[in-house]
Write a protein that holds these residues in place. Structure first.
Motif, PDB file in Angstrom:
ATOM      1  N   MET A   1     -18.975   4.126  -0.174  1.00  0.00           N
ATOM      2  CA  MET A   1     -17.889   5.145  -1.402  1.00  0.00           C
ATOM      3  C   MET A   1     -16.476   4.513  -0.746  1.00  0.00           C
ATOM      4  SD  MET A   1     -17.662   8.795  -2.255  1.00  0.00           S
ATOM      5  CE  MET A   1     -16.939   8.983  -0.658  1.00  0.00           C
ATOM      6  N   GLN A   2     -15.726   4.009  -0.838  1.00  0.00           N
ATOM      7  CA  GLN A   2     -14.526   4.318  -0.403  1.00  0.00           C
ATOM      8  C   GLN A   2     -13.147   3.878  -1.302  1.00  0.00           C
ATOM      9  OE1 GLN A   2     -14.417   2.589   3.340  1.00  0.00           O
ATOM     10  NE2 GLN A   2     -12.863   2.990   4.446  1.00  0.00           N
ATOM     11  N   ALA A   3     -12.520   4.457  -1.703  1.00  0.00           N
ATOM     12  CA  ALA A   3     -11.088   4.032  -2.940  1.00  0.00           C
ATOM     13  C   ALA A   3     -10.402   3.439  -2.004  1.00  0.00           C
ATOM     14  CB  ALA A   3     -10.629   5.678  -2.509  1.00  0.00           C
ATOM     15  N   LEU A   4     -10.081   2.195  -3.454  1.00  0.00           N
ATOM     16  CA  LEU A   4      -9.358   1.089  -3.320  1.00  0.00           C
ATOM     17  C   LEU A   4      -7.424   1.494  -3.125  1.00  0.00           C
ATOM     18  CD1 LEU A   4     -10.458  -1.032  -6.331  1.00  0.00           C
ATOM     19  CD2 LEU A   4     -10.868  -0.749  -3.667  1.00  0.00           C
ATOM     20  N   LEU A   5      -7.389   1.544  -2.202  1.00  0.00           N
ATOM     21  CA  LEU A   5      -5.700   2.211  -1.982  1.00  0.00           C
ATOM     22  C   LEU A   5      -4.486   0.778  -2.166  1.00  0.00           C
ATOM     23  CD1 LEU A   5      -6.363   4.107   1.469  1.00  0.00           C
ATOM     24  CD2 LEU A   5      -6.174   3.901  -0.371  1.00  0.00           C
ATOM     25  N   ALA A   6      -3.063   1.481  -2.930  1.00  0.00           N
ATOM     26  CA  ALA A   6      -2.086   0.926  -3.204  1.00  0.00           C
ATOM     27  C   ALA A   6      -0.660   0.998  -2.461  1.00  0.00           C
ATOM     28  CB  ALA A   6      -2.023   0.653  -4.884  1.00  0.00           C
ATOM     29  N   PHE A   7      -1.040   0.806  -0.819  1.00  0.00           N
ATOM     30  CA  PHE A   7       0.196   1.145  -0.280  1.00  0.00           C
ATOM     31  C   PHE A   7       1.673   0.841  -0.919  1.00  0.00           C
ATOM     32  CE2 PHE A   7      -2.942   0.972   2.301  1.00  0.00           C
ATOM     33  CZ  PHE A   7      -3.581   2.830   3.051  1.00  0.00           C
ATOM     34  N   GLU A   8       1.496  -0.244  -1.834  1.00  0.00           N
ATOM     35  CA  GLU A   8       3.218  -0.803  -2.232  1.00  0.00           C
ATOM     36  C   GLU A   8       3.338   0.191  -3.370  1.00  0.00           C
ATOM     37  OE1 GLU A   8      -0.090  -2.061  -3.115  1.00  0.00           O
ATOM     38  OE2 GLU A   8      -0.206  -2.382  -5.512  1.00  0.00           O
ATOM     39  N   ASN A   9       2.662   1.401  -3.577  1.00  0.00           N
ATOM     40  CA  ASN A   9       2.888   2.384  -4.575  1.00  0.00           C
ATOM     41  C   ASN A   9       3.884   3.714  -3.524  1.00  0.00           C
ATOM     42  OD1 ASN A   9       2.610   0.889  -7.117  1.00  0.00           O
ATOM     43  ND2 ASN A   9       0.591   1.911  -7.237  1.00  0.00           N
ATOM     44  N   ALA A  10       3.592   3.112  -2.071  1.00  0.00           N
ATOM     45  CA  ALA A  10       3.720   4.424  -1.409  1.00  0.00           C
ATOM     46  C   ALA A  10       4.986   4.716  -1.763  1.00  0.00           C
ATOM     47  CB  ALA A  10       3.201   4.431  -0.304  1.00  0.00           C
ATOM     48  N   PRO A  11       5.046   6.460  -1.513  1.00  0.00           N
ATOM     49  CA  PRO A  11       7.189   6.904  -2.041  1.00  0.00           C
ATOM     50  C   PRO A  11       7.387   6.993  -0.730  1.00  0.00           C
ATOM     51  CG  PRO A  11       5.442   8.502  -1.786  1.00  0.00           C
ATOM     52  CD  PRO A  11       4.637   7.536  -1.558  1.00  0.00           C
ATOM     53  N   PRO A  12       9.138   7.066  -0.598  1.00  0.00           N
ATOM     54  CA  PRO A  12       9.701   6.322   0.771  1.00  0.00           C
ATOM     55  C   PRO A  12       9.119   7.722   1.274  1.00  0.00           C
ATOM     56  CG  PRO A  12      10.968   6.706  -1.821  1.00  0.00           C
ATOM     57  CD  PRO A  12       9.570   7.142  -2.173  1.00  0.00           C
ATOM     58  N   LEU A  13       9.792   7.174   2.848  1.00  0.00           N
ATOM     59  CA  LEU A  13       9.618   7.781   3.783  1.00  0.00           C
ATOM     60  C   LEU A  13       9.673   9.375   4.216  1.00  0.00           C
ATOM     61  CD1 LEU A  13       7.254   6.714   6.222  1.00  0.00           C
ATOM     62  CD2 LEU A  13       9.092   6.629   8.149  1.00  0.00           C
ATOM     63  N   MET A  14      10.320   9.572   3.419  1.00  0.00           N
ATOM     64  CA  MET A  14      11.502  10.861   4.017  1.00  0.00           C
ATOM     65  C   MET A  14      10.503  12.123   2.726  1.00  0.00           C
ATOM     66  SD  MET A  14      12.473  11.280   6.542  1.00  0.00           S
ATOM     67  CE  MET A  14      12.920  12.884   6.080  1.00  0.00           C
ATOM     68  N   ALA A  15       9.690  11.487   1.647  1.00  0.00           N
ATOM     69  CA  ALA A  15       9.107  12.463   0.606  1.00  0.00           C
ATOM     70  C   ALA A  15       8.126  13.370   1.116  1.00  0.00           C
ATOM     71  CB  ALA A  15       8.845  11.291  -0.586  1.00  0.00           C
ATOM     72  N   PRO A  16       7.039  12.535   2.242  1.00  0.00           N
ATOM     73  CA  PRO A  16       6.409  13.422   2.635  1.00  0.00           C
ATOM     74  C   PRO A  16       6.570  13.896   3.716  1.00  0.00           C
ATOM     75  CG  PRO A  16       6.002  10.798   3.023  1.00  0.00           C
ATOM     76  CD  PRO A  16       6.685  11.398   1.682  1.00  0.00           C
ATOM     77  N   PHE A  17       7.128  13.388   4.640  1.00  0.00           N
ATOM     78  CA  PHE A  17       8.251  13.347   5.966  1.00  0.00           C
ATOM     79  C   PHE A  17       8.309  14.660   5.704  1.00  0.00           C
ATOM     80  CE2 PHE A  17       8.013   9.926   9.726  1.00  0.00           C
ATOM     81  CZ  PHE A  17       6.316   9.679   8.600  1.00  0.00           C
ATOM     82  N   ARG A  18       9.463  15.759   5.204  1.00  0.00           N
ATOM     83  CA  ARG A  18      10.481  16.655   4.907  1.00  0.00           C
ATOM     84  C   ARG A  18       9.379  18.064   5.225  1.00  0.00           C
ATOM     85  NH1 ARG A  18      13.949  17.377   1.627  1.00  0.00           N
ATOM     86  NH2 ARG A  18      14.341  14.179   0.827  1.00  0.00           N
ATOM     87  N   PHE A  19       7.768  17.739   4.435  1.00  0.00           N
ATOM     88  CA  PHE A  19       6.808  18.524   4.284  1.00  0.00           C
ATOM     89  C   PHE A  19       6.490  18.690   5.756  1.00  0.00           C
ATOM     90  CE2 PHE A  19       7.284  17.653   0.716  1.00  0.00           C
ATOM     91  CZ  PHE A  19       7.113  19.072  -0.548  1.00  0.00           C
ATOM     92  N   PHE A  20       5.887  17.052   6.683  1.00  0.00           N
ATOM     93  CA  PHE A  20       5.605  17.127   7.691  1.00  0.00           C
ATOM     94  C   PHE A  20       6.346  18.395   9.118  1.00  0.00           C
ATOM     95  CE2 PHE A  20       2.751  13.522   6.253  1.00  0.00           C
ATOM     96  CZ  PHE A  20       2.187  14.105   4.762  1.00  0.00           C
TER      97      PHE A  20
END
Length: 432
Positions: A1-20
């Protein structure tokens, strides 16, 4: 069981990084508060400083990383693109950082004003993420357990924030609420229906992908989030209708569900194809061991309620589950997700003309392993401080603050190296 990943949809890097990058600062604050208050924090779960430290970890650290992960994983895993992800993440980040700080301050200083304002800010922040994710999910079918888990985790987030706001305003305005019972229910929504379901949904993707294990079996993957949400709803009904025996039954079932997920993950890790144990694997081993121990404590208390009245039982359980269980899972995932996302964006920037550097050059395993050993020592000292608070409370605070500061330094180093490699790739492309 493995989900298909669409990395082309990834948001700009700083969108998640500011939280991390912000989350470790709250861990440092929790450690500093331990140093200032010392043994008094281990006398009761209801001490103002203890409540402040608990919410610095759960809201300031855990929720911070989880919202960052949602911003990243929604478009990649579910194909649900969030509206203007950079602007949305900036608004969420400000609301969460401000709300977590005010909430901890409200508990620590016993300020009704700070508690009221914090509850309002966190409620607006939760409504913003719930509205944005619900809008993005319109028309998205649950084609994998991960997508279903993400949807159900949002219901858990609504539950934990709703109860938290009710209790904060109740404390601030003196409402006659059964706070001890509601606090346990608040924890069940937060750690079971929200954090537990979200952790499982993300684990279905990242454990096989990054630890090279077999995929999670499909049937348990579909059942776990549904069962966890159903159990917490039953728990809520038992509280509403004042049924203490039913509360103990659902506590026991919650513990068994969590144990089943932890043991299944351990079994998958035993079959992994990678022989070398990196920091992520070690962090997951710490988290799984601590979670199993904590869930056995919960099961014991459900069958033998007098156990929870033993001195230090509740604090030992809370530290084991939070600092020993959830936080190591989260750090372990950060140590894979941050260098991977940096590498992915560099790879895209290179346009197949310039090769991106290896992930080890963005964040080395040696740096992560050293920080991991420091964090493991902090957990041991925290647990020891429950038994010997006069001797170990402040040393535990020092090591916990250092471990979280070290985590922040490592993540900052990864971002700095990403920027350096990004500039080098831009120069090489321009020279062609």
């Amino acid at each position: 069981m493995q989900a298909l990943l669409a990395f082309e949809n990834a948001p700009p890097l700083m969108a998640p990084f500011r939280f991390f990058i912000t989350a470790p600062l709250f861990g440092v604050l929790a450690g500093l508060l331990l140093i200032v208050e010392g043994p008094s924090l281990f006398s009761s779960r209801w001490m103002p400083g203890t409540l402040a430290v608990t919410h610095l970890l759960t809201v300031g650290f855990m929720l911070q990383v989880m919202l960052g992960a949602l911003v990243q994983i929604f478009p990649v895993v579910a194909g649900a693109n969030l509206w203007r992800p950079l602007r949305l993440s900036a608004m969420l980040h400000i609301g969460l950082t401000l709300g977590a700080g005010l909430l901890a301050g409200g508990f620590y200083f016993g300020s009704p004003l700070l508690l009221s304002v914090a509850a309002g800010v966190l409620l607006l922040t939760a409504l913003l993420i719930l509205g944005a994710t619900t809008h993005a999910l319109i028309g998205v079918r649950s084609t994998s357990p991960t997508i279903l888990g993400l949807k159900l985790a949002l219901a858990g987030l609504a539950g934990v924030v709703g109860l938290g706001v009710l209790m904060a305003w109740g404390l601030a305005h003196g409402w006659p609420l059964p706070l001890p019972v509601l606090a346990d229910l608040h924890a069940a929504w937060g750690l079971g229906a929200w954090a537990g379901v979200l952790l499982a949904a993300i684990a279905y993707v990242v454990v096989p992908m990054f630890q090279l294990t077999p995929g999670y079996p499909a049937r348990p993957g579909w059942l776990f989030p549904c069962c966890m949400l159903l159990i917490v709803l039953l728990w809520s009904g038992a509280v509403f209708f004042d049924m203490p025996n039913m509360i103990r039954v659902v506590q026991g079932i919650t513990a068994l569900l969590g144990l089943a997920f932890a043991v299944l993950t351990l079994r998958l890790q035993l079959k992994r194809r990678r022989a070398r144990a990196d920091a992520t694997y070690r962090y997951w081993q710490i988290g799984l061991a601590a979670s199993i121990f904590a869930l056995l404590m919960l099961l014991t208390a459900a069958m033998w309620p007098a156990a929870s009245e033993i001195d230090g039982w509740t604090l030992f359980f809370g530290i084991t589950l939070l600092a020993g269980g959830f936080v190591p899972f989260i750090i372990g995932m950060l140590y894979k997700i941050v260098p991977f996302l940096a590498w992915l964006h560099l790879q895209n920037q290179g346009q197949a003309k310039v090769v991106a550097p290896n992930m080890n050059k963005i964040l080395s395993d040696v740096d992560m392993q050293r920080q991991m050993k420091c964090y493991a020592l902090a957990v041991v000292l925290l647990l020891g401080a429950v038994l010997f608070p006069e001797w170990l409370a402040r040393p535990a605070g020092v090591v916990f603050a250092v471990a979280n500061g070290w985590l922040g330094f490592n993540l900052s180093l990864a971002i700095s190296r990403y920027r350096k490699h990004s500039a080098e790739i831009a120069l090489k492309l321009a020279a062609r």
